[in-house]
Scaffold this motif. Structure first.
Motif, PDB file in Angstrom:
ATOM      1  N   ASP A   1       4.999  11.983  -2.412  1.00 18.97           N
ATOM      2  CA  ASP A   1       3.835  11.107  -2.322  1.00 18.97           C
ATOM      3  C   ASP A   1       2.918  11.527  -3.477  1.00 18.97           C
TER       4      ASP A   1
ATOM      5  N   CYS B   1       0.863  -1.186   0.000  1.00 22.97           N
ATOM      6  CA  CYS B   1       0.000   0.000   0.000  1.00 22.97           C
ATOM      7  C   CYS B   1       0.898   1.236   0.000  1.00 22.97           C
ATOM      8  N   ALA B   2       0.309   2.359  -0.319  1.00 23.53           N
ATOM      9  CA  ALA B   2       1.104   3.586  -0.357  1.00 23.53           C
ATOM     10  C   ALA B   2       1.600   3.958   1.035  1.00 23.53           C
ATOM     11  N   SER B   3       0.830   3.601   2.045  1.00 25.01           N
ATOM     12  CA  SER B   3       1.290   3.881   3.414  1.00 25.01           C
ATOM     13  C   SER B   3       2.606   3.160   3.666  1.00 25.01           C
TER      14      SER B   3
ATOM     15  N   HIS C   1      -5.008   1.052  -5.768  1.00 18.63           N
ATOM     16  CA  HIS C   1      -6.463   1.130  -5.550  1.00 18.63           C
ATOM     17  C   HIS C   1      -7.027   2.526  -5.783  1.00 18.63           C
ATOM     18  N   LYS C   2      -6.144   3.502  -6.017  1.00 13.31           N
ATOM     19  CA  LYS C   2      -6.644   4.843  -6.359  1.00 13.31           C
ATOM     20  C   LYS C   2      -6.796   4.992  -7.871  1.00 13.31           C
TER      21      LYS C   2
ATOM     22  N   SER D   1      -0.219   4.175  -5.457  1.00  9.18           N
ATOM     23  CA  SER D   1      -1.100   3.115  -4.950  1.00  9.18           C
ATOM     24  C   SER D   1      -2.058   2.658  -6.062  1.00  9.18           C
TER      25      SER D   1
ATOM     26  N   HIS E   1      -0.312  13.221   4.184  1.00  5.13           N
ATOM     27  CA  HIS E   1      -1.099  12.051   4.589  1.00  5.13           C
ATOM     28  C   HIS E   1      -0.503  11.491   5.886  1.00  5.13           C
TER      29      HIS E   1
ATOM     30  N   ASN F   1      -4.627  15.244  -0.627  1.00  4.19           N
ATOM     31  CA  ASN F   1      -5.783  14.342  -0.684  1.00  4.19           C
ATOM     32  C   ASN F   1      -7.066  14.939  -0.118  1.00  4.19           C
TER      33      ASN F   1
ATOM     34  N   VAL G   1       0.336   9.775  -4.757  1.00  4.09           N
ATOM     35  CA  VAL G   1      -0.844   8.905  -4.789  1.00  4.09           C
ATOM     36  C   VAL G   1      -2.046   9.566  -5.474  1.00  4.09           C
ATOM     37  N   GLN G   2      -2.302  10.824  -5.148  1.00  5.33           N
ATOM     38  CA  GLN G   2      -3.498  11.485  -5.709  1.00  5.33           C
ATOM     39  C   GLN G   2      -3.198  12.153  -7.056  1.00  5.33           C
TER      40      GLN G   2
END
Ligand SMILES: Cc1ncc(COP(=O)(O)O)c(C=O)c1O
Length: 376
Positions: free
Chosen positions: A176, A68-70, A199-200, A197, A98, A150, A178-179
């Motif tokens: 980061d 996951c991105a985390s 799932h985004k 990530s 985040h 985000n 992700v978005q």
């Protein structure tokens, strides 16, 4: 239910799901096994890594599969900080990251003697570049700044920040993204590490990537076997990693068309909401069109979320990872919007799957909720 929470997660794409199901049946062997079945799994996974690298214009060994991105953010920050702490123990990030970036930095400060500077943001939600220039020190080893926020969609000037950091220090630059992925262009040529990530972008949950420049070393957070270049032990999630390449290729192919479409939806929604005196728009017009953060003058976030949910609309307040905490939105507070606005906000996140009719009915529902609860 009308789903307007795509920044939290996205539904899986049919083509990705179909491919994944077929892969699961066939490629169950451990990719580290030396028999033919294992080799076949490994070959496909490495092909996926190569395809991803090609799409990002980087080297294969610069792509690390994670869960996951985390996790990717924790690797980039803790893995880097522990490896290079002999050079200095100062880290720079922003006050609107985040939780996976924020808390990784916090842990390093609280338990490992690092010092962290949290950069402020401007009224539009973007990092204050002047503050970055002031904060950079001889002992700064890492700067981590997100590409797209985000909660608000604010787009940071990553190239400007990274170029300054590289020209004026030995620190590495992590982003980061992700978005940003699949929504706006992401250029990895001027950053040292980046987080993404699946799932985004209509891919699988439990699937992510850390991009890490070849020259950079990280201390493994999972000390085990040889997987992921000895960085992240544990049996590889073969099929998940294989299907990432397809997920990425599909979203990048459609990025511009989706962007144009969502920009139009965003404008439409803004226009409706601007007509309403009880609603204040928090997201800057220059930000990502995929995220629109708004506040109701007289109704709190929790009431808004529940009332909208009852009417069939799924939206968020703050980031989803902090949705269960009572804490006020640190992002809106950092933008100087004040406590009232920060506790009365919701995040609407759009997609190419969102329709005009959905946007229109959401706008009407939000107006109605604002009126109903205002009078209570
Ligand atoms: C900017 C940002 N970074 C990191 C994450 C964490 O992603 P994941 O759910 O893959 O851990 C999110 C998820 O909301 C995010 O929006």
């Amino acid at each position: 239910m009308i789903y307007l929470d795509y920044a939290s997660t996205t539904p899986i794409r049919k083509e990705v799901l179909n491919t994944y199901e077929k892969l699961l049946e066939r490629y169950y062997a451990n990719s580290d096994s030396l028999h033919d079945l294992g080799r076949e799994s490994a070959k496909l996974m490495e092909q996926s890594r190569a395809n991803i690298a090609q799409l990002f214009h980087v080297l294969e060994e610069e792509i690390i599969f994670t869960s996951c991105a985390s996790e990717s953010n924790n690797y980039a920050i803790k893995g880097y900080a522990w490896k290079y702490m002999h050079r200095g123990k100062h880290l720079i990030t922003t006050c609107v990251e985040h939780s996976s970036v924020h808390n990784a930095c916090k842990q390093l400060a609280e338990h490992f003697g690092f010092e962290v500077t949290y950069l402020p943001v401007l009224e539009n939600g973007c990092v204050d570049v002047k503050a970055l220039k002031k904060a950079l020190r001889k002992d700064t080893i890492l700067v981590s700044i997100m590409m797209v926020n985000n909660e608000t969609g604010a787009i940071n000037p990553i190239k400007e920040c990274a170029d300054y950091v590289h020209a004026n220090s030995r620190a590495a630059f992590h982003v980061d993204a992700v978005q940003a992925l699949g929504k706006i262009p992401v250029d990895l040529s001027y950053v040292d590490m980046a987080t993404f990530s699946a799932h985004k972008i209509y891919g699988l949950k439990g699937s992510a990537i850390l991009y890490k420049k070849k020259m950079i070393e990280l201390l493994p957070l999972i000390s085990a076997g040889q997987q992921e270049f000895n960085l992240r032990g544990g049996t590889s999630n073969v099929c998940t990693n294989i299907v990432f390449a397809k997920t990425l290729r599909l979203i990048l192919e459609e990025q511009q068309a989706h962007f144009d479409y969502v920009s139009r939806l965003n404008k439409r929604l803004r226009k409706f909401l601007k007509e309403e005196n009880d609603i204040l728009i928090n997201s800057d017009i220059q930000g990502s069109p995929y995220i629109l953060n708004v506040s109701a003058r007289y109704v709190g976030s929790e009431i808004l979320l529940n009332a909208l949910n009852e009417r069939g609309f799924a939206v968020s307040a703050k980031s989803t990872c902090a949705s269960k905490s009572k804490a006020i939105s640190h992002v809106l507070m950092a933008m100087g919007l004040g406590e009232q606005r920060a506790t009365h906000s919701i995040r609407i996140s759009l997609s190419h799957l969102t329709t005009d009719a959905e946007v229109d009915s959401f706008a009407s529902a939000l107006k109605e909720v604002c009126h109903v609860y205002r009078t209570k």
